[in-house]
Design a protein around this motif. Structure first.
Motif, PDB file in Angstrom:
ATOM      1  N   PHE A 190       0.940   3.518  -3.068  1.00  0.00           N
ATOM      2  CA  PHE A 190      -0.346   4.134  -3.398  1.00  0.00           C
ATOM      3  C   PHE A 190      -0.715   5.219  -2.394  1.00  0.00           C
ATOM      4  O   PHE A 190      -1.395   6.183  -2.748  1.00  0.00           O
ATOM      5  CB  PHE A 190      -1.422   3.057  -3.494  1.00  0.00           C
ATOM      6  CG  PHE A 190      -1.055   2.019  -4.498  1.00  0.00           C
ATOM      7  CD1 PHE A 190      -1.122   2.293  -5.851  1.00  0.00           C
ATOM      8  CD2 PHE A 190      -0.574   0.785  -4.101  1.00  0.00           C
ATOM      9  CE1 PHE A 190      -0.745   1.352  -6.796  1.00  0.00           C
ATOM     10  CE2 PHE A 190      -0.200  -0.163  -5.026  1.00  0.00           C
ATOM     11  CZ  PHE A 190      -0.283   0.116  -6.374  1.00  0.00           C
ATOM     12  N   LEU A 191      -0.255   5.075  -1.175  1.00  0.00           N
ATOM     13  CA  LEU A 191      -0.466   6.136  -0.187  1.00  0.00           C
ATOM     14  C   LEU A 191       0.306   7.392  -0.599  1.00  0.00           C
ATOM     15  O   LEU A 191      -0.256   8.493  -0.611  1.00  0.00           O
ATOM     16  CB  LEU A 191      -0.031   5.670   1.208  1.00  0.00           C
ATOM     17  CG  LEU A 191      -0.888   4.578   1.824  1.00  0.00           C
ATOM     18  CD1 LEU A 191      -0.221   4.035   3.084  1.00  0.00           C
ATOM     19  CD2 LEU A 191      -2.274   5.100   2.143  1.00  0.00           C
ATOM     20  N   GLN A 249      -6.885   5.961  -4.445  1.00  0.00           N
ATOM     21  CA  GLN A 249      -5.635   5.287  -4.075  1.00  0.00           C
ATOM     22  C   GLN A 249      -5.294   5.528  -2.606  1.00  0.00           C
ATOM     23  O   GLN A 249      -4.862   4.610  -1.912  1.00  0.00           O
ATOM     24  CB  GLN A 249      -4.490   5.757  -4.962  1.00  0.00           C
ATOM     25  CG  GLN A 249      -4.549   5.200  -6.349  1.00  0.00           C
ATOM     26  CD  GLN A 249      -3.344   5.582  -7.191  1.00  0.00           C
ATOM     27  OE1 GLN A 249      -2.527   6.424  -6.806  1.00  0.00           O
ATOM     28  NE2 GLN A 249      -3.227   4.967  -8.356  1.00  0.00           N
ATOM     29  N   ALA A 300       0.812  -1.221   0.000  1.00  0.00           N
ATOM     30  CA  ALA A 300       0.000   0.000   0.000  1.00  0.00           C
ATOM     31  C   ALA A 300       0.845   1.271   0.000  1.00  0.00           C
ATOM     32  O   ALA A 300       0.352   2.329  -0.398  1.00  0.00           O
ATOM     33  CB  ALA A 300      -0.922   0.004   1.210  1.00  0.00           C
ATOM     34  N   SER A 301       2.090   1.192   0.419  1.00  0.00           N
ATOM     35  CA  SER A 301       2.899   2.398   0.615  1.00  0.00           C
ATOM     36  C   SER A 301       3.026   3.253  -0.647  1.00  0.00           C
ATOM     37  O   SER A 301       2.927   4.478  -0.586  1.00  0.00           O
ATOM     38  CB  SER A 301       4.292   2.027   1.136  1.00  0.00           C
ATOM     39  OG  SER A 301       4.998   1.275   0.161  1.00  0.00           O
ATOM     40  N   ALA A 315      -3.507  -1.149   3.961  1.00  0.00           N
ATOM     41  CA  ALA A 315      -2.414  -1.118   4.946  1.00  0.00           C
ATOM     42  C   ALA A 315      -2.880  -1.533   6.332  1.00  0.00           C
ATOM     43  O   ALA A 315      -2.148  -2.193   7.071  1.00  0.00           O
ATOM     44  CB  ALA A 315      -1.796   0.278   4.999  1.00  0.00           C
ATOM     45  N   GLY A 360      -5.616   2.574  -0.155  1.00  0.00           N
ATOM     46  CA  GLY A 360      -4.290   2.251   0.388  1.00  0.00           C
ATOM     47  C   GLY A 360      -4.300   2.187   1.902  1.00  0.00           C
ATOM     48  O   GLY A 360      -3.687   1.299   2.498  1.00  0.00           O
ATOM     49  N   ILE A 407      -7.649  -0.288  -5.787  1.00  0.00           N
ATOM     50  CA  ILE A 407      -6.338   0.229  -6.197  1.00  0.00           C
ATOM     51  C   ILE A 407      -5.967  -0.312  -7.577  1.00  0.00           C
ATOM     52  O   ILE A 407      -5.453   0.427  -8.420  1.00  0.00           O
ATOM     53  CB  ILE A 407      -5.253  -0.127  -5.162  1.00  0.00           C
ATOM     54  CG1 ILE A 407      -5.535   0.563  -3.834  1.00  0.00           C
ATOM     55  CG2 ILE A 407      -3.873   0.284  -5.670  1.00  0.00           C
ATOM     56  CD1 ILE A 407      -4.656   0.082  -2.698  1.00  0.00           C
TER      57      ILE A 407
END
Length: 177
Positions: free
Chosen positions: A16-17, A63, A13-14, A71, A67, A83
């Motif tokens: 997309f964060l 996103q 997820a990082s 996460a 995200g 996503i």
């Protein structure tokens, strides 16, 4: 929950964060690259915003939100699918290596394109991950099987009880009142 899921989901997820936050805060920086893909998409889907900056901001918000969900493990399968849906147009807009004239730029864009393609694969795997629980299809099949088995047992018990009950009824009918 396994340690791999606890560590892997935030790692996946990082990107997309960070990318979602950037798109929400600065859509004007991303909009020129998104223009070739944004207009054909908005022409086909009238409910999407017409302005490219608004579409970029919406994509970034999805996103970012999905995200965070991925996460933290909140509805991770749905989050991974959301996503993945945003990653396809993002990749097609931002990493058009086939249009690059410079060989170095083409190689860089191809690397980024393949990176996004591999992240898409990871998202699809995450979307299919049931965390060790059986899938809905498996549960449905087994529930049907269990219902059929229970119905057979009920029918057998009714048939087994019908014989003696009939005999008792016939005897009672012959007894004086």
């Amino acid at each position: 929950m396994s340690v791999l899921r606890v560590l892997g989901r935030p790692m996946l997820a990082s990107m997309f964060l960070a990318g979602g936050m950037h798109s929400v805060r600065n859509p004007e920086e991303v909009a020129p690259a998104a223009e070739p893909v944004a207009q054909p998409v908005t022409d086909r889907i009238p409910s999407l915003p017409d302005r490219t900056e608004d579409l970029v901001r919406l994509n970034g918000a999805v996103q970012l939100g999905a995200g965070l969900m991925l996460a933290t493990g909140r509805m991770p399968r749905i989050a991974a699918l959301a996503i993945a849906a945003t990653l396809v147009p993002t990749t097609l807009a931002a990493h058009r290596f086939w249009e690059a004239d410079d060989p170095g730029e083409r190689a860089q864009q191809r690397i980024h394109f393949l990176k996004n393609l591999s992240m898409l694969g990871g998202l699809l795997i995450a979307a299919d991950d049931t965390a060790g629980d059986p899938s809905l299809l498996w549960r449905g099949r087994h529930a049907t099987h269990d219902l059929r088995r229970d119905a057979k047992l009920v029918r057998r018990s009714l048939m087994a009880g019908a014989g003696p009950a009939g005999a008792v009824g016939r005897v009672r009918a012959k007894l004086p009142v």
